[in-house]
Design an enzyme around this catalytic site. Structure first.
Site, short mmCIF file in Angstrom:
data_model
loop_
_atom_site.label_atom_id
_atom_site.label_comp_id
_atom_site.label_asym_id
_atom_site.label_seq_id
_atom_site.Cartn_x
_atom_site.Cartn_y
_atom_site.Cartn_z
N GLY A 198 0.81 -1.21 0.16
CA GLY A 198 -0.07 -0.10 -0.19
C GLY A 198 1.01 1.32 -0.15
CG MET A 199 0.76 6.09 0.26
SD MET A 199 1.78 6.62 -1.02
CE MET A 199 0.20 6.92 -2.36
CG HIS A 200 5.31 1.64 1.49
ND1 HIS A 200 6.72 1.80 1.32
CD2 HIS A 200 4.84 1.08 0.68
CE1 HIS A 200 6.92 1.30 0.23
NE2 HIS A 200 6.07 0.73 -0.22
CB ALA A 201 7.58 6.43 4.84
CB ALA A 206 4.31 8.77 0.97
#
Length: 89
Positions: free
Chosen positions: A13-16, A19
């Site tokens: 998923g969206m992670h650091a 992002a």
């Protein structure tokens, strides 16, 4: 304003890390860039992006509004694809 929809393909998923790449690109444009998932948040704020908890398979929208909106939304689409995060829905 223009918008494009994407589906999260990254298994985490969206992670650091990705992002951060999205924010870096977004900050290079004067247009307002918004991620619309659970809520509408600025693509220029990593914490707000991460707060959406975008998981694999989730569809989300990127909106751009401003003088350089076409270039901005294309750059965001490119970074999402290049980082292996998402594909256009």
């Amino acid at each position: 304003m223009i918008e494009r929809s994407f589906r999260m393909t990254d298994p985490q998923g969206m992670h650091a890390r990705p992002a951060s790449a999205v924010v870096k690109v977004a900050k290079g444009f004067s247009s307002d860039l918004t991620l619309v998932a659970e809520d509408a948040v600025s693509l220029k704020n990593m914490m707000k992006i991460l707060s959406q908890g975008i998981q694999p398979g989730t569809t989300f929208t990127v909106q751009a509004s401003g003088e350089d909106e076409a270039a901005a939304i294309q750059a965001i689409a490119d970074v999402l694809k290049n980082e292996g995060l998402a594909e256009e829905a």
